[in-house]
Write a protein that holds these residues in place. Structure first.
Motif, mmCIF file in Angstrom:
data_model
loop_
_atom_site.group_PDB
_atom_site.id
_atom_site.type_symbol
_atom_site.label_atom_id
_atom_site.label_comp_id
_atom_site.label_asym_id
_atom_site.label_seq_id
_atom_site.Cartn_x
_atom_site.Cartn_y
_atom_site.Cartn_z
ATOM 1 N N SER A 71 19.121 19.179 14.582
ATOM 2 C CA SER A 71 17.814 18.644 14.994
ATOM 3 C C SER A 71 16.955 18.298 13.782
ATOM 4 O O SER A 71 16.296 17.248 13.744
ATOM 5 C CB SER A 71 17.084 19.674 15.870
ATOM 6 O OG SER A 71 17.867 20.049 16.979
ATOM 7 N N THR A 75 15.648 14.211 12.521
ATOM 8 C CA THR A 75 14.284 13.675 12.434
ATOM 9 C C THR A 75 14.166 12.584 11.370
ATOM 10 O O THR A 75 13.246 11.758 11.424
ATOM 11 C CB THR A 75 13.267 14.786 12.090
ATOM 12 O OG1 THR A 75 13.593 15.359 10.818
ATOM 13 C CG2 THR A 75 13.258 15.871 13.144
ATOM 14 N N PHE A 102 7.546 16.490 13.622
ATOM 15 C CA PHE A 102 8.790 17.201 13.872
ATOM 16 C C PHE A 102 9.406 17.730 12.585
ATOM 17 O O PHE A 102 9.973 18.832 12.564
ATOM 18 C CB PHE A 102 9.785 16.293 14.603
ATOM 19 C CG PHE A 102 9.498 16.167 16.069
ATOM 20 C CD1 PHE A 102 9.779 17.220 16.928
ATOM 21 C CD2 PHE A 102 8.926 15.018 16.589
ATOM 22 C CE1 PHE A 102 9.504 17.127 18.288
ATOM 23 C CE2 PHE A 102 8.647 14.912 17.939
ATOM 24 C CZ PHE A 102 8.932 15.962 18.795
ATOM 25 N N PHE A 152 6.388 25.042 15.957
ATOM 26 C CA PHE A 152 5.821 23.757 16.363
ATOM 27 C C PHE A 152 4.351 23.852 16.766
ATOM 28 O O PHE A 152 3.599 22.897 16.591
ATOM 29 C CB PHE A 152 6.654 23.151 17.486
ATOM 30 C CG PHE A 152 7.930 22.539 16.987
ATOM 31 C CD1 PHE A 152 7.938 21.264 16.452
ATOM 32 C CD2 PHE A 152 9.120 23.253 17.003
ATOM 33 C CE1 PHE A 152 9.106 20.694 15.959
ATOM 34 C CE2 PHE A 152 10.289 22.704 16.515
ATOM 35 C CZ PHE A 152 10.283 21.422 15.989
#
Length: 312
Positions: A71, A75, A102, A152
């Motif tokens: 992940s 980005t 992100f 986050f």
């Protein structure tokens, strides 16, 4: 700057070089690296998922790290590959802010995840009799969820502040993605408040996570050195050297890149540092964690044999 104006902004990303002859080699190199990262980390995750023997806290955290690495890299690298393939090196304002959010979110998450993994090794080595109680699977899953959410949520206010900056003189980002410092560098509004708040918040989070990791390893090493058997010491060291290697590489490059003011930003140097923690670390993690791990290799071989039986 109004929302309507911000939507009309298009940034131009440097992507390492403007030389036409370098575009195809760069594309092939980064495509190869991205495929290694995805394949290597998916292999780890799939092996852990399909091997009941690996359903232990250490491997659950490793599986989470594998998904995280995919992940994290996703980005930046897919957009970079698209830019190199089409030679359209533009990114919208919204796309840039999303990428930045992100990226920073995953960075904060990795700080926390590495600390939790260090704590796991601390409990396993220093309190083995209580390990099953303190680090049961239910507890591990809760920790992973908290780590992802905290990483986050912590990033959201700063992405919002950057979203409201004004860009009026230059839209050229001297980097290969929308990183924090290059974006602030081209803003024409005052960024000092954002820089101070981000530096303080980042320092507190990074130092807190680093302090927990450092404290865990201080006690771990002290405990290992007290072990009388040399074979026992070697075995205990082998359970944490992989994680410690990743911690050193990640913290070293992150601190070198961000622990300084925007004015001292050097594009080429920062781009190379970014490649280390965005590309090199996720690419090396599968090898670092599994190269000398006989338990994982045995289960990987079983998974391969099961797949062959299933095919026939």
């Amino acid at each position: 700057m109004s929302t309507n104006q911000s939507k009309e902004i298009i940034f131009i990303v440097q992507c390492f070089s403007d030389k036409q002859e370098l575009q195809t080699p760069l594309l092939l190199v980064f495509l190869f690296v991205f495929l290694i990262i995805v394949f290597g980390n998916l292999t780890i995750f799939a092996t852990i998922t399909h091997s009941p023997q690996l359903h232990t806290p250490m491997y659950i955290f490793l599986g989470s790290l594998s998904i995280f690495d995919i992940s994290y890299t996703s980005t930046t690298l897919p957009k970079l590959l698209l830019m190199l393939a089409t030679q359209d090196k533009t990114i919208s304002f919204g796309g840039c802010i999303a990428q930045l959010y992100f990226f920073i979110g995953f960075t904060c998450t990795e700080f926390l995840l590495l600390s939790v993994m260090a704590y796991d090794r601390y409990v396993a080595i220093c309190h083995p009799l209580h390990y099953a109680l303190l680090m049961n699977l239910k507890h591990c899953i809760k920790l992973i969820i908290v780590v992802w959410i905290a990483g986050f949520l912590d990033t959201a206010p700063f992405a919002f502040l950057i979203k409201n900056l004004s860009f009026c003189s230059s839209y050229h980002i001297d980097h290969f993605f929308c990183d924090f410092t290059p974006v602030l560098k081209i803003a024409c509004s005052d960024t000092s408040t954002i820089e101070i708040l981000t530096f303080v918040n980042g320092t507190v989070m990074a130092l807190s996570a680093f302090a927990l990791t450092l404290a865990s390893y201080f006690v771990i090493i002290s405990t290992i050195l007290k072990t009388q058997s040399s074979k026992g010491r070697k075995k205990l060291f082998s359970t944490c050297t992989s994680h410690l290697t990743c911690v050193v590489i990640f913290y070293g490059t992150i601190i070198s890149s961000y622990a300084r003011p925007t004015k001292s930003y050097t594009p080429k140097q920062d781009a190379y540092f970014a490649l280390i923690y965005i590309v090199l670390v996720p690419m090396l993690n599968p090898f670092i964690y599994t190269l000398k791990n006989k338990e994982f290799q045995d289960n990987l071989l079983k998974c391969k044999n099961n797949m062959k039986l299933f095919q026939f």
